[in-house]
Motif scaffolding. Structure first.
Motif, PDB file in Angstrom:
ATOM      1  N   GLU A 164       0.747  -1.178   0.049  1.00  0.00           N
ATOM      2  CA  GLU A 164      -0.064   0.179  -0.087  1.00  0.00           C
ATOM      3  C   GLU A 164       0.882   1.419  -0.189  1.00  0.00           C
ATOM      4  O   GLU A 164       0.299   2.314   0.190  1.00  0.00           O
ATOM      5  CB  GLU A 164      -0.885  -0.063   1.260  1.00  0.00           C
ATOM      6  N   TYR A 204       2.890   4.088  -4.229  1.00  0.00           N
ATOM      7  CA  TYR A 204       2.355   3.413  -5.502  1.00  0.00           C
ATOM      8  C   TYR A 204       1.493   4.620  -6.116  1.00  0.00           C
ATOM      9  O   TYR A 204       0.993   5.519  -5.607  1.00  0.00           O
ATOM     10  CB  TYR A 204       1.375   2.266  -5.350  1.00  0.00           C
ATOM     11  N   VAL A 205       1.420   4.688  -7.405  1.00  0.00           N
ATOM     12  CA  VAL A 205       0.764   5.712  -8.486  1.00  0.00           C
ATOM     13  C   VAL A 205      -0.648   5.153  -8.433  1.00  0.00           C
ATOM     14  O   VAL A 205      -0.587   4.277  -9.108  1.00  0.00           O
ATOM     15  CB  VAL A 205       1.389   6.021  -9.384  1.00  0.00           C
ATOM     16  N   ASN A 206      -1.679   5.835  -8.025  1.00  0.00           N
ATOM     17  CA  ASN A 206      -3.120   5.228  -8.518  1.00  0.00           C
ATOM     18  C   ASN A 206      -3.336   5.837  -9.828  1.00  0.00           C
ATOM     19  O   ASN A 206      -3.477   7.009 -10.127  1.00  0.00           O
ATOM     20  CB  ASN A 206      -3.944   5.845  -7.466  1.00  0.00           C
ATOM     21  N   ASP A 216      -5.928   5.967 -12.966  1.00  0.00           N
ATOM     22  CA  ASP A 216      -7.357   5.635 -13.430  1.00  0.00           C
ATOM     23  C   ASP A 216      -7.428   5.658 -15.094  1.00  0.00           C
ATOM     24  O   ASP A 216      -7.475   6.669 -15.739  1.00  0.00           O
ATOM     25  CB  ASP A 216      -8.150   6.663 -13.050  1.00  0.00           C
TER      26      ASP A 216
END
Length: 140
Positions: A127, A130-132, A134
């Protein structure tokens, strides 16, 4: 962890103590620790660092005596029941090296202000940092 919980209740230098616990074993004694330190009107402070074992390899699933607790960690939620008001506690999530300076300054500010409970939830390895994204992808 039980001994650490009991030691938190004893008189600490400057009325401050730090408790490092993990999500699997230490959570059992978290309630005891909080009750020992935060009961009464002594002006004590407690810094809790909760870390989570990483379950990144197959063997990691077998060396624990039981699986990690529900995610997200119940430690910060449990700790909320042991303070008198919301202003008596600071809860911070450490999400990796990218936000380390901000977390450190927030914790230092909380301790400097005399806040009775400062809880840092160190997120598990999967967790952190990190790069979220979309995204929308077309196949075919």
């Amino acid at each position: 962890d039980i001994q650490a919980a009991h030691m938190c209740g004893f008189k600490q230098p400057e009325g401050k103590c730090v408790l490092f616990i993990n999500d699997v074993y230490g959570i059992n004694s978290l309630g005891e620790s909080l009750r020992f330190v935060l009961s009464g009107f002594g002006g004590k402070q407690l810094l809790i660092m909760i870390w989570h074992p990483s379950l990144m390899q197959m063997l990691d699933h077998f060396h624990l005596h039981r699986p990690p607790l529900v995610w997200p960690s119940i430690g910060p939620t449990l700790a909320k029941y042991y303070v008198r008001t919301e202003k008596d506690a600071l809860f911070v999530d450490f999400a990796g090296s990218s936000g380390a300076e901000q977390v450190a300054s927030t914790v230092i500010k909380g301790l400097s202000s005399g806040m009775p409970l400062v809880c840092v939830n160190v997120l598990p390895e999967q967790e952190r940092d990190y790069v979220n994204l979309d995204i929308r992808a077309k196949t075919g």
